[in-house]
Enzyme design. Structure first.
Site, short mmCIF file in Angstrom:
data_model
loop_
_atom_site.label_atom_id
_atom_site.label_comp_id
_atom_site.label_asym_id
_atom_site.label_seq_id
_atom_site.Cartn_x
_atom_site.Cartn_y
_atom_site.Cartn_z
N SER A 41 0.86 -1.17 0.00
CA SER A 41 0.00 0.00 0.00
C SER A 41 0.90 1.22 0.00
O SER A 41 2.07 1.15 0.39
CB SER A 41 -0.90 0.01 1.23
N ARG A 42 0.37 2.34 -0.45
CA ARG A 42 1.13 3.59 -0.37
C ARG A 42 1.18 4.10 1.07
O ARG A 42 1.87 5.07 1.36
CB ARG A 42 0.50 4.62 -1.30
N TYR A 63 4.21 0.48 -3.82
CA TYR A 63 4.04 -0.50 -4.89
C TYR A 63 5.39 -0.88 -5.48
O TYR A 63 5.63 -2.04 -5.82
CB TYR A 63 3.13 0.07 -5.98
N LEU A 79 -5.97 -2.80 -8.67
CA LEU A 79 -6.03 -1.35 -8.60
C LEU A 79 -7.22 -0.82 -9.41
O LEU A 79 -7.80 -1.55 -10.22
CB LEU A 79 -4.72 -0.75 -9.14
N HIS A 84 -4.52 0.09 -14.17
CA HIS A 84 -4.12 -1.26 -14.56
C HIS A 84 -2.92 -1.27 -15.50
O HIS A 84 -1.98 -2.04 -15.31
CB HIS A 84 -5.30 -1.97 -15.24
N LYS A 102 -10.16 -7.48 -14.23
CA LYS A 102 -10.88 -6.93 -15.37
C LYS A 102 -11.33 -5.51 -15.05
O LYS A 102 -11.49 -5.18 -13.86
CB LYS A 102 -12.06 -7.83 -15.73
N ARG A 170 -16.46 3.35 -8.49
CA ARG A 170 -17.10 2.94 -9.74
C ARG A 170 -17.77 4.10 -10.46
O ARG A 170 -18.07 4.01 -11.65
CB ARG A 170 -18.15 1.86 -9.47
#
Length: 339
Positions: A41-42, A63, A79, A84, A102, A170
């Site tokens: 994680s950052r 990362y 991610l 991606h 995906k 989303r």
């Protein structure tokens, strides 16, 4: 190029503490083919808390540190969609194999660049679709492709579920949000699998959120030879996931689930004939889709050419081309887009 000289479980690192990673870890835990050995994680504290909660031996605060870890053979990339391509390519260049959530990318150009990087690095890259690793999906594809009930003429596939929180990623256009790139990847990829060829044109209509992403979308897809298909997706419905494949000599119906459980088993309904049709129902044993795809990925990496039973490079790129064309048509109020 697979790592044929390595033995033991495939050592996987998870790129971020995204919620889907929790489900992935739970799914693969019983596997003897893969082992989650690190998470990054950052925020180091977040990585440490995640690792402690899920019994992961190594937590890293960036990362880049995960990509540099020699104990990590492969990366699971959950991610946000817009990240991606960048981090998959960086992982491949660091010598890691990649199982990427995906959609593989947000543009076909990015998808091509990702696979080019995999070839250059001699590493495996595959797109994670849990339903594609399920025996129920293989059975449907085999039935349709065999011609046992004639050629498919109409395919309709849908996936919808509610997204109520306006801060949900989303709904963020900057992160590759939208119903199509999330829920819609499933029906579109299933249609491409069953059609067996690339479509020739698409047209689509959508409703849009205030943030500017598609909330509900329906796409019409035309294939060579007269096959017509329709894909539907939404962030504004109850949970709905169903596909109907109408062939010359019968009809197949399935929910093409990611994960099969005792409460939600894999069921494929087959009707053969016309008005006097005979009916058959096939049921499939419970199977976690994350484990199925991860085990298959491990077989591929370990040198089994047929190990990967999911979506392949050419198909991933073609699905991405379809998604791009569909969203372009929806933005143009249904104007057809040629592929």
């Amino acid at each position: 190029m697979a790592d044929t000289d390595n033995t033991g479980p495939l050592r996987i690192g998870i790129l971020s503490t995204a919620n889907i990673g929790r489900h992935f870890i739970a799914g693969v835990k019983p596997s003897d083919k893969v082992k989650v050995v690190a998470v990054a994680s950052r925020d180091l504290a977040a990585a440490q808390a995640f690792a402690e909660r899920h019994a992961i031996p190594c937590a890293l605060g960036s990362y880049d540190a995960l990509l540099a870890d020699p104990e990590v053979e492969a990366i699971y990339n959950p991610l946000p969609n817009s990240m991606h391509a960048e981090w998959t390519i960086r992982a491949l260049e660091a010598g890691k194999h990649v199982l990427c959530e995906k959609p593989i990318a947000v543009t076909a150009a990015d998808a091509r660049a990702m696979f080019a990087a995999a070839h250059s690095a001699g590493r495996c890259l595959v797109e994670a679709f849990p339903y594609r690793a399920q025996p129920q999906t293989h059975a449907v594809a085999e039935l349709v492709h065999s011609g046992d009930i004639g050629r498919p003429k109409i395919i309709q596939a849908a996936f919808g579920f509610p997204v109520a929180n306006p801060s949900n990623i989303r709904l963020d256009p900057g992160l590759g949000g939208g119903a199509l790139l999330d829920a819609g990847t499933y029906p579109v990829s299933l249609i491409r699998l069953l059609a067996g060829v690339k479509p020739i044109r698409v047209s689509a209509m959508a409703t849009w959120t205030e943030s500017g992403v598609d909330a509900t979308l329906i796409a019409n897809i035309e294939f060579p030879g007269g096959l017509l298909a329709q894909a539907a997706c939404s962030f504004g419905t109850g949970v709905y996931r169903r596909a109907t494949i109408a062939c010359e000599g019968g009809v197949v119906m399935t929910e093409y689930l990611n994960h099969l459980t005792a409460a939600a088993p894999g069921v494929v309904d087959i009707s053969r004939g016309g008005w006097d049709a005979t009916n058959e129902t096939r049921r499939f044993e419970p199977l976690d889709g994350f484990r199925a795809e991860a085990d298959s990925f491990a077989d591929l990496v370990r040198g089994d050419p047929a190990g990967w039973t999911g979506i392949g490079e050419a198909e991933s790129i073609e699905v991405m081309e379809m998604l791009e064309a569909i969203i372009a048509s929806a933005a143009a109020h249904g104007a057809p887009v040629e592929l």
